[in-house]
Design a protein around this motif. Structure first.
Motif, PDB file in Angstrom:
ATOM      1  N   HIS B  17      -9.469  10.294  -7.116  1.00  8.89           N
ATOM      2  CA  HIS B  17     -10.698   9.644  -7.013  1.00  8.89           C
ATOM      3  C   HIS B  17     -10.327   7.837  -6.365  1.00  8.89           C
ATOM      4  O   HIS B  17     -11.076   7.439  -5.454  1.00  8.89           O
ATOM      5  N   ALA B  18      -9.422   7.397  -7.056  1.00  8.46           N
ATOM      6  CA  ALA B  18      -9.208   5.829  -6.632  1.00  8.46           C
ATOM      7  C   ALA B  18      -8.324   5.971  -5.291  1.00  8.46           C
ATOM      8  O   ALA B  18      -9.022   4.983  -4.490  1.00  8.46           O
ATOM      9  N   ILE B  19      -7.836   6.896  -4.868  1.00 11.14           N
ATOM     10  CA  ILE B  19      -7.261   6.830  -3.484  1.00 11.14           C
ATOM     11  C   ILE B  19      -8.379   7.043  -2.720  1.00 11.14           C
ATOM     12  O   ILE B  19      -8.356   6.490  -1.699  1.00 11.14           O
ATOM     13  N   ALA B  20      -9.355   8.032  -2.767  1.00  7.23           N
ATOM     14  CA  ALA B  20     -10.285   8.302  -1.949  1.00  7.23           C
ATOM     15  C   ALA B  20     -11.152   6.798  -1.697  1.00  7.23           C
ATOM     16  O   ALA B  20     -11.370   6.654  -0.667  1.00  7.23           O
ATOM     17  N   ALA B  21     -11.373   6.120  -2.808  1.00  6.26           N
ATOM     18  CA  ALA B  21     -12.060   4.962  -2.803  1.00  6.26           C
ATOM     19  C   ALA B  21     -11.263   3.954  -1.783  1.00  6.26           C
ATOM     20  O   ALA B  21     -12.073   3.289  -0.959  1.00  6.26           O
ATOM     21  N   LEU B  22     -10.189   4.164  -2.041  1.00 11.47           N
ATOM     22  CA  LEU B  22      -9.088   3.171  -1.049  1.00 11.47           C
ATOM     23  C   LEU B  22      -9.453   3.478   0.337  1.00 11.47           C
ATOM     24  O   LEU B  22      -9.675   2.628   1.063  1.00 11.47           O
ATOM     25  N   GLU B  23      -9.374   4.721   0.758  1.00  2.00           N
ATOM     26  CA  GLU B  23      -9.493   5.321   2.003  1.00  2.00           C
ATOM     27  C   GLU B  23     -10.998   4.598   2.544  1.00  2.00           C
ATOM     28  O   GLU B  23     -11.045   4.167   3.857  1.00  2.00           O
ATOM     29  N   GLY B  24     -11.754   4.315   2.003  1.00  2.97           N
ATOM     30  CA  GLY B  24     -13.339   3.861   2.556  1.00  2.97           C
ATOM     31  C   GLY B  24     -13.363   2.671   2.696  1.00  2.97           C
ATOM     32  O   GLY B  24     -14.162   2.071   3.466  1.00  2.97           O
ATOM     33  N   LEU B  25     -12.256   1.746   2.113  1.00  2.58           N
ATOM     34  CA  LEU B  25     -12.392   0.242   2.304  1.00  2.58           C
ATOM     35  C   LEU B  25     -12.081  -0.185   3.634  1.00  2.58           C
ATOM     36  O   LEU B  25     -11.177   0.548   4.323  1.00  2.58           O
ATOM     37  N   THR B  26     -12.529  -1.042   4.385  1.00  2.04           N
ATOM     38  CA  THR B  26     -12.100  -1.783   5.485  1.00  2.04           C
ATOM     39  C   THR B  26     -11.848  -3.155   5.728  1.00  2.04           C
ATOM     40  O   THR B  26     -10.967  -3.536   6.614  1.00  2.04           O
ATOM     41  N   GLY B  27     -12.303  -3.755   4.785  1.00  4.28           N
ATOM     42  CA  GLY B  27     -11.794  -5.255   4.653  1.00  4.28           C
ATOM     43  C   GLY B  27     -10.548  -5.461   3.945  1.00  4.28           C
ATOM     44  O   GLY B  27     -10.235  -4.813   2.710  1.00  4.28           O
ATOM     45  N   GLU B  76       1.905   4.312  -2.745  1.00  4.78           N
ATOM     46  CA  GLU B  76       1.848   4.686  -1.545  1.00  4.78           C
ATOM     47  C   GLU B  76       0.804   4.722  -0.598  1.00  4.78           C
ATOM     48  O   GLU B  76       0.754   4.202   0.422  1.00  4.78           O
ATOM     49  N   ALA B  77      -0.370   4.919  -1.356  1.00  3.39           N
ATOM     50  CA  ALA B  77      -1.436   4.751  -0.710  1.00  3.39           C
ATOM     51  C   ALA B  77      -1.940   3.536  -0.043  1.00  3.39           C
ATOM     52  O   ALA B  77      -2.234   3.177   0.924  1.00  3.39           O
ATOM     53  N   LEU B  78      -1.554   2.500  -1.284  1.00  2.34           N
ATOM     54  CA  LEU B  78      -1.892   1.088  -0.794  1.00  2.34           C
ATOM     55  C   LEU B  78      -1.094   0.676   0.684  1.00  2.34           C
ATOM     56  O   LEU B  78      -1.566   0.113   1.336  1.00  2.34           O
ATOM     57  N   ALA B  79       0.289   1.108   0.301  1.00  2.00           N
ATOM     58  CA  ALA B  79       1.146   0.564   1.580  1.00  2.00           C
ATOM     59  C   ALA B  79       0.672   1.301   2.858  1.00  2.00           C
ATOM     60  O   ALA B  79       0.518   0.462   3.859  1.00  2.00           O
TER      61      ALA B  79
END
Lengths: 809, 335
Positions: B17-27, B76-79
């Motif tokens: 869920h957290a990774i999915a939330a990250l995907e949606g971010l743009t800024g 890894e998702a963050l990177a």
């Protein structure tokens, strides 16, 4: 000198390819600069024979002339009165290029109708052939060549134009060139005929000579020719003289000129009947004595001048020009012929003094052999007898007080390769010397060489080496590399410095100019302080003009003028420098020579440019100029000091004296607008000048390699201070004060501004930001160390310069 | 400080869920906030990792593995997200017109005479010649007499001279007409072997035109040693010509006259336009060697004098000698 080839050919056969011969002569040292053609190209003009002359049906003064133009008859209209059947003439068919006698231009001959008769050709005058201005009658030929022969085969000539070197007086003659041709080609030489026909009663007792100054006159001969008849000289002689560049006058004048060109010996003809007592005295002129020369000018003479005199006074300037009084005129009947040898330097001096550098004077000045006068005299006599009806008196008056022995030179064979670096085979050596008229006795080791009298330039063995080499040619000379030890190279610090300054100034974005060493007096005075204007300037005695009559004492006028010219041509930013000499009278020097000092000058004037290189409203300023000077000095690894100063021609308040180790080495400043205007610069201009001679004295080791300093191993700390200072404080002094502390390794200005009066109640309104770097070579400084240094520096700044900290930045 | 209970945390769904939330971010700011929330020091994950020590030893390994797996995935998702953002940042910038000119640097340069003089000096230096200099204001003795050109010698006609008045009573001075006085000045004070080159200004009192200038820069060349010959002169000048004008040049001598050499030669070099005269030279006259105290049977020498302007004109294709001293920047900038 001009040598017509038809003339040359009378003494030596010429090869077919005269251009190749000219080239060989040039390589051998007689430089042919040009081969000229006389009389135009005469394309299509041929020898024609007049067959018939009929009156023109419609014009009294015109005739119809029928010409055999070589297997073809043609009838043309002719206006000349001297045309007659049986003559050989120059015939120009339609399409030939002829000279228009009125304009001198070449134009193409067209078919025309003259009073109703069509004329498709022309019988030519000399003018139409470009031979002379004569166009009254047609040219009548006497060639013996059949009709149809191209005119250029019978008339006109090619002429070698020589630029000779002054050692070869012998080659200032057709005979001299012929000798050279004979030596180069091996062809036989036929010198002119000098035998005297039908001698008349002897000269003995009818003319005499006395040489009073034998140091200036080495030989003097007189011949007497009686009952001459003045008339035009023969056509062949006139043609040769014209081709050689002399204007024919009459047989007497022409023959004297002819012999000078032929043999190289000037001769002078007096009217025998005007020479008082028939007695000639060769002597130095008396002071104040006057002589009117042939050109009508009267000269006042001095004992420096050698004259030919009769008992009544001077009658000729020896070797230079004859006198008017004894000149040959139309009524002359009897000629007293002078052929003499004068001391070259004396003739040259006199000719230059009176600006009478005649062909004769030049030959004497180059040095003629005393053996030549009797030969030339005999030749003139022969020609006068033949072409002026003269009766040559038997014998010759000949005074030759000091006879030089013939020159003999011993040449070791080994000297030839010792000088040249190549061997020349003995037969070739012999052939070259024989061909040139040297008398040679040789054995295995040596050559004993008798020098012919006409080669006064050959005096030492190496002269013979050159003779052999130039005839053999230098084409086979090998190119040998230098070997052996390379000599020691002592350094020239002044040159090293000069060249280094050039590089540095160019790096600092200045373009180098080189301006003339000679300037006008006025330009130099404009840059010389009034108190120094009494110092003597170095003036040229014989300048090219007023603008170039004084050796420069400053580079300033030249560079300012160069800047002005560039600004006038539209340059927007002018950044120039010059490195060169200035010259200063040194009355006390050993040899009287002036001192030549090395100077450098940088000049900046114009606009700054924007990001695209376009000029802006902002002008280049003092600190642009200073930056270039600092770059130069930093590159020389000297630390300059700058102090406000007054300097002539620079604006006060914007001028600094530049010093190194306390010695003044130059100035930097804005050019005073009045001083700039003198040289045509109307904008703010900034310059620096360095006296490189003084700079070298101040820092003699500057061009030597500098020892490297190890890099620091401990960290440094930087602190910035804002200091309030008084108006007379120099930023440089604060920086130096800080640098005076052993733990301060760097100090620099980073800010400079004026505070509002309200913010600086104490009066000191200038705020200078100084950035200081602390560092020790042997340890890391801690806060306590730094605090101690800071206290010391601030105390000194306050005590010595009145500078107080405004705030810790 | 709250001590989280590691047991209660981070089911794999929650990580997804957290990774999915990250995907949606743009800024970048939002991504930073996400990082603080999920991977920051006070994030539940980090707190749980720190609390691991307090839980039952039998479960510690399993929980620990789970938490570290979660940390790896989130990291890894963050990177990946940060790399993507960075790539976009680059792309978003306006492209440069790389064809625009660079910011102007002011330029300067050396005068063509300086450049050519240096090239001449360098060519001879490579053969062991070194530079000397002498005065421009000379005595008649050095300029003429010592060079076998006495007063009223016709060779002076080719060297019209500027004279200066010396100090009262002293001999008149002149501006040297050639650099040859350097030969005498040097030989007077030195013994062979000699190899020198002496550049400098010289002066002739004559009218100027496209090929004549009243002030020219000359360079004297002098070598004196045992066994030097005209062939060495040719070899030296051949090397010089190759230095300045390129490999395939040839040298030609023709006989010429200068009173201070014997033999004397005019030297030409080959060019595509034919032979071009570049200098005068010769073997030092034996009389001069003897006057200098040398024995001409032992020591011989050669000398040459070349005009730097002439060489510069040939090198650069300059047709008018007067350009050199007009100092027009449009000319000076070309070199």
């Amino acid at each position: 000198m001009r040598v017509p080839l038809r003339w040359l050919e009378t003494m030596v056969p010429l090869p077919e390819d005269v251009e190749a011969l000219a080239h060989r002569l040039t390589l051998a040292g007689l430089e042919v600069t040009n081969i000229e053609r006389t009389g135009g190209d005469w394309d299509r003009v041929v020898v024609g024979r007049v067959l018939e002359v009929q009156p023109h049906p419609d014009a009294d003064r015109l005739r119809l002339v029928t010409v055999d133009r070589g297997g073809e008859r043609q009838t043309v209209v002719c206006g000349a009165s001297n045309v007659a059947a049986g003559q050989d003439i120059a015939f120009a068919p339609e399409g030939a290029m002829l000279t228009d006698p009125r304009t001198g231009d070449l134009r193409k001959l067209k078919k025309s109708r003259i009073r109703g008769v069509v004329s498709g050709g022309m019988v030519c005058s000399e003018a139409e052939l470009g031979l002379s201005a004569e166009h009254e009658g047609i040219l009548v030929l006497d060639t013996g060549r059949p009709p149809g022969t191209p005119l250029r085969d019978v008339l006109g000539d090619r002429v070698y134009v020589f630029d000779l070197t002054p050692n070869r007086a012998d080659a200032l003659s057709v005979l001299g060139v012929a000798r050279e041709v004979a030596a180069l080609t091996g062809a036989p030489l036929t010198p002119p005929d000098v035998s005297t026909p039908r001698p008349g009663p002897g000269i003995e007792g009818r003319a005499s000579v006395e040489i009073a100054d034998p140091d200036l006159c080495r030989r003097f001969t007189l011949a007497l020719i009686e009952d001459v008849e003045i008339a035009p000289s023969p056509a062949w002689m006139q043609e040769r003289l014209t081709a050689a560049g002399m204007r024919p006058i009459n047989n007497l004048v022409d023959i004297t000129n002819y012999v000078m060109l032929e043999l190289g010996q000037p001769v002078h003809a007096f009217d025998y009947d005007t020479v008082r007592d028939r007695h000639i005295i060769v002597r130095r002129a008396a002071a104040g004595e006057t002589l009117t020369t042939l050109d009508g000018k009267t000269h006042e003479l001095s004992p420096e001048r050698l004259v030919i005199a009769d008992p009544g006074g001077a009658i000729a300037l020896a070797g230079v020009m004859g006198g008017l009084e004894t000149e040959i005129t139309d009524s002359t009947r009897n000629i007293l012929l002078e052929v003499a040898n004068f001391e070259p330097a004396s003739v040259r001096r006199t000719a230059r003094a009176f600006d009478l550098l005649s062909d004769a004077a030049r030959r004497f000045a180059w040095g003629l052999p005393p053996e030549l006068p009797p030969v030339a005299s005999a030749r003139v006599c022969r020609l006068l007898a033949e072409y002026a009806g003269g009766r040559v008196a038997e014998g010759m008056v000949d005074s030759w007080p000091v006879r030089e022995p013939g020159v003999r030179i011993r040449l070791r064979r080994s000297r030839i390769p010792q000088v040249l670096g190549m061997e020349i085979p003995p037969p070739a050596v012999r052939a070259a010397l024989d061909g040139l008229g040297f008398e040679v006795e040789e054995d295995e080791e040596t050559l004993e060489v008798g020098v012919p009298y006409w080669r006064r330039d050959v005096r030492v063995p190496d002269d013979l080496v050159e003779e052999v080499a130039r005839i053999a040619g230098y084409d086979d000379l090998p190119a040998a590399p230098l070997g052996g030890a390379i000599p020691h190279h002592p350094p020239i610090p002044a040159r090293d410095l000069r060249e280094r300054v050039r590089d540095l100034a160019a790096e600092a974005a200045l373009y180098e100019v080189q301006t003339y060493s000679l300037l006008s007096d006025a330009d130099l005075r404009a840059v010389t302080p009034p108190e120094l204007r009494d110092a003597p300037l170095l003036k040229v005695r014989n300048p090219l003009g007023e603008a170039r009559d004084t050796l420069r004492t400053s580079l300033r006028p030249g560079v300012l003028r160069a800047a002005a010219r560039n600004l006038a041509r539209g340059a927007r930013a002018v950044r120039l420098f010059e490195v060169g000499k200035s010259y200063h009278a040194a009355p006390g020097s050993d040899d009287g020579r002036p001192e030549e000092r090395e100077a450098a000058l940088g000049l900046i004037v114009g606009s700054r440019v924007d990001r695209f290189g376009s000029p802006t409203e902002e002008g280049l300023d003092f600190f642009d100029a200073k930056a270039t000077l600092e770059h130069v000095l930093a590159g020389l690894r000297v630390s300059p000091g700058f102090r406000p100063a007054a300097a002539f021609g620079l604006l006060e308040g914007r001028t600094a004296e530049v010093s190194v180790d306390g010695r003044a080495v130059g100035v930097l400043g804005q050019v005073h607008p009045d001083a700039a205007a003198v040289f045509g610069v109307g904008q703010d201009a900034f310059l620096w000048e360095l006296d490189l001679t003084a700079l070298l004295e101040a820092a003699p080791r500057m061009t030597e390699p500098k020892a490297a300093v190890p890099l620091p191993r401990h960290p440094s700390a930087i602190e910035d201070f804002a200091l309030l200072v008084g108006p007379d404080v120099l930023a440089q002094d604060l920086v130096r004060e800080a640098l005076g502390h052993p733990l301060v390794v760097e100090a620099r200005v980073f800010d400079d501004y004026l505070l509002d009066a309200s913010a600086a109640p104490g009066g000191a309104r200038r705020s200078l930001g100084i950035s200081v770097r602390y560092q020790a070579r042997n340890r890391t400084l801690n806060d306590n160390d730094i605090a101690k240094v800071r206290r010391t520096i601030l105390k000194r700044l306050k005590a010595n310069h009145g500078a107080v900290v405004r705030e810790r930045a | 400080m709250t001590v989280a209970n590691p047991d209660s945390l981070l089911a794999p769904e929650e990580v997804a869920h957290a990774i999915a939330a990250l995907e949606g971010l743009t800024g970048e700011r939002d991504v930073d906030a996400w990082r603080t929330e999920h991977l920051g020091r006070k994030s539940r994950l980090m707190l749980s990792l720190r609390a691991l020590g307090g839980i039952d030893r039998s479960r510690r390994a399993a929980v620990g593995r789970l938490l570290n797996e979660a940390k790896t995935r989130l990291g890894e998702a963050l990177a990946a997200k940060q790399a993507a953002l960075k790539a976009r940042r680059t792309l978003d910038l306006a492209a440069l017109d790389v064809s625009l000119p660079g910011r102007p640097l002011p330029a300067g340069g050396l005068h063509p005479i300086t450049r050519t003089e240096r090239a001449v000096v360098a060519a001879f230096a490579s053969m062991g010649f070194h530079v000397i200099e002498g005065p421009e204001v000379e005595l008649e003795y050095y300029n003429f007499e010592a060079l076998r050109i006495p007063a009223d010698h016709p060779a002076r006609d080719a060297m019209d001279t500027f004279y200066l008045d010396g100090p009262d009573g002293a001999a008149p001075l002149l501006l040297r007409t050639h650099t040859s006085p350097n030969q005498i000045r040097y030989m007077e004070r030195h013994e062979p072997p000699i190899r020198l080159i002496a550049p400098g200004r010289t002066y002739r009192n004559e009218a100027t035109d496209a090929t004549h200038e009243w002030m020219i820069t000359q360079t004297e060349v002098l070598a004196v040693d045992r066994g030097l010959t005209l062939a060495h002169l040719k070899g030296t000048l051949y090397e010089f010509a190759r230095h300045l004008f390129g490999e395939d040049r040839e040298i030609r001598f023709r006989c010429d006259y200068f009173p201070f050499v014997e033999p004397g030669v005019e030297v030409s070099i080959s060019s595509p336009d034919g032979w071009i005269e570049i200098l005068g030279a010769g073997m030092v006259h034996p009389e001069i060697l003897a006057n200098m105290g040398y024995d001409p049977e032992i020591h011989t020498g050669f000398a040459a004098g070349l005009g730097v302007e002439r060489i510069a004109m040939l090198r650069h294709g300059i047709r008018d000698i007067r350009r050199f001293y007009e100092n027009d920047l449009r000319f000076l900038r070309q070199f």
